[in-house]
Structure formats: structure tokens, C-alpha cells
Design an enzyme around this catalytic site. Structure first.
Site, PDB file in Angstrom:
ATOM      1  N   HIS A   1      19.088 -60.940  24.608  1.00 40.32           N
ATOM      2  CA  HIS A   1      20.439 -60.408  24.858  1.00 40.32           C
ATOM      3  C   HIS A   1      21.156 -60.104  23.554  1.00 40.32           C
ATOM      4  O   HIS A   1      22.371 -60.107  23.471  1.00 40.32           O
ATOM      5  CB  HIS A   1      21.250 -61.390  25.722  1.00 40.32           C
ATOM      6  CG  HIS A   1      20.492 -61.898  26.909  1.00 40.32           C
ATOM      7  ND1 HIS A   1      19.825 -63.104  26.899  1.00 40.32           N
ATOM      8  CD2 HIS A   1      20.240 -61.339  28.109  1.00 40.32           C
ATOM      9  CE1 HIS A   1      19.197 -63.268  28.062  1.00 40.32           C
ATOM     10  NE2 HIS A   1      19.435 -62.218  28.806  1.00 40.32           N
TER      11      HIS A   1
HETATM   12 FE1  FES Z   1      20.198 -64.579  25.468  1.00 38.97          FE
HETATM   13 FE2  FES Z   1      19.071 -65.237  23.149  1.00 38.97          FE
HETATM   14  S1  FES Z   1      20.702 -63.898  23.484  1.00 38.97           S
HETATM   15  S2  FES Z   1      18.514 -65.888  25.132  1.00 38.97           S
END
Ligand code: FES
Length: 148
Positions: free
Chosen positions: A112
Site C-alpha cells: 500500500h
Molecule cells: Fe500496507 Fe505495508 S503499506 S502492508
């Protein structure tokens, strides 16, 4: 499990050691930072969420400093993103998209897109809520002993 011993005599600056170091089932990143990487840490203080490592769950007391380590150049981290547990990648030079001109490199989580600096400090406003954890460790000569 018990402590894990790693020889750090031949650490190459800017690379994650081995890639197969694990402690208690979690990957451990061992990175020898260059002087340039260390110099930019103070410049990141205003951009990271916890510049002084005040969240005491994320590192032992001896790593509660600017470089988050015992020896300034040797960084020891648990390689598990504090968002949902993916493996952050070392990006010391190449900046992934979305490009952020303020980010001077560090760790990037592909899941993410959380960004951390070269001390594992998470930038502000990322999905990840906390700095990458530092495991307990100490040195015995050229050996790094991870765990207690
Ligand atoms: Fe979601 Fe690393 S940003 S698991």
C-alpha cells in the site's frame, strides 16, 4: 526461538545482508548505511511521524536515537511493514512511484506504498502507523547477535 548470530564483518554498504536472516519467524534486515545515508537522517526529521522514536514499542531503548541503532552505520530492523505486514523493499537510490521529492530513499512497502526513511522511520500520512521495529540485539566482535 533463541538468539540468531550473523557475521557482519563483510557487510557491503547499501545492501541488505543475505536476505535470509530470520528471528522468531520474522525476516531481519541488516544494512550497513553509507555516510551519505546517515547525513540525510536529520533532514527527514520534519517529514517522519515519530522522529525521536517515542513509540517505545518499536525499538529497544539503546536504539531510541537519530539513527535507531547501536552502531550508527549498522541498521537492524524487522522487515515487516507496520501496516499489514508486507515486506518493505530497500530503495536507497531508485524512488518508486508515486514519486515524492521529499523522500530521500529508505524502505518502500509495495502493498500500500508506505514509505520509511533509512532509519525505518515512517513518513507522515502513510498507511503504516509506526516505524519499522528494531529487534533486541548486541555485538560480540564481528558477530551481530539478534534476540535475547
Ligand atoms: Fe500496507 Fe505495508 S503499506 S502492508
Amino acid at each position: 526461538g533463541g538468539p540468531v548470530t550473523v557475521n557482519v564483518a563483510n557487510l557491503v554498504a547499501g545492501q541488505i545482508l543475505g536476505g535470509d536472516v530470520a528471528w522468531r519467524g520474522q525476516p531481519v534486515y541488516v544494512i550497513k548505511r553509507t555516510p551519505k545515508m546517515l547525513e540525510m537522517l536529520p533532514q527527514m526529521d520534519a517529514l517522519v511521524a515519530d522522529p525521536k522514536s517515542q513509540n517505545i514499542d518499536q525499538q529497544p531503548k539503546y536504539a531510541q536515537n537519530e539513527h535507531r541503532s547501536l552502531k550508527p552505520d549498522v541498521l537492524v530492523l524487522i522487515g515487516v511493514c507496520t501496516h499489514l505486514g508486507c515486506a518493505p523493499e530497500l530503495h536507497s537510490e531508485v524512488k518508486p512511484e508515486p514519486f515524492d521529492p521529499d523522500w530521500k530513499g529508505g524502505f518502500f512497502c509495495p502493498c500500500h506504498k508506505s514509505k520509511y526513511d533509512m532509519a525505518g522511520r515512517v513518513l507522515k500520512s502513510q498507511p503504516a502507523p509506526a516505524n519499522l521495529p528494531v529487534p533486541p540485539y548486541h555485538f560480540e566482535g564481528d558477530s551481530l547477535v539478534i534476540g535475547i
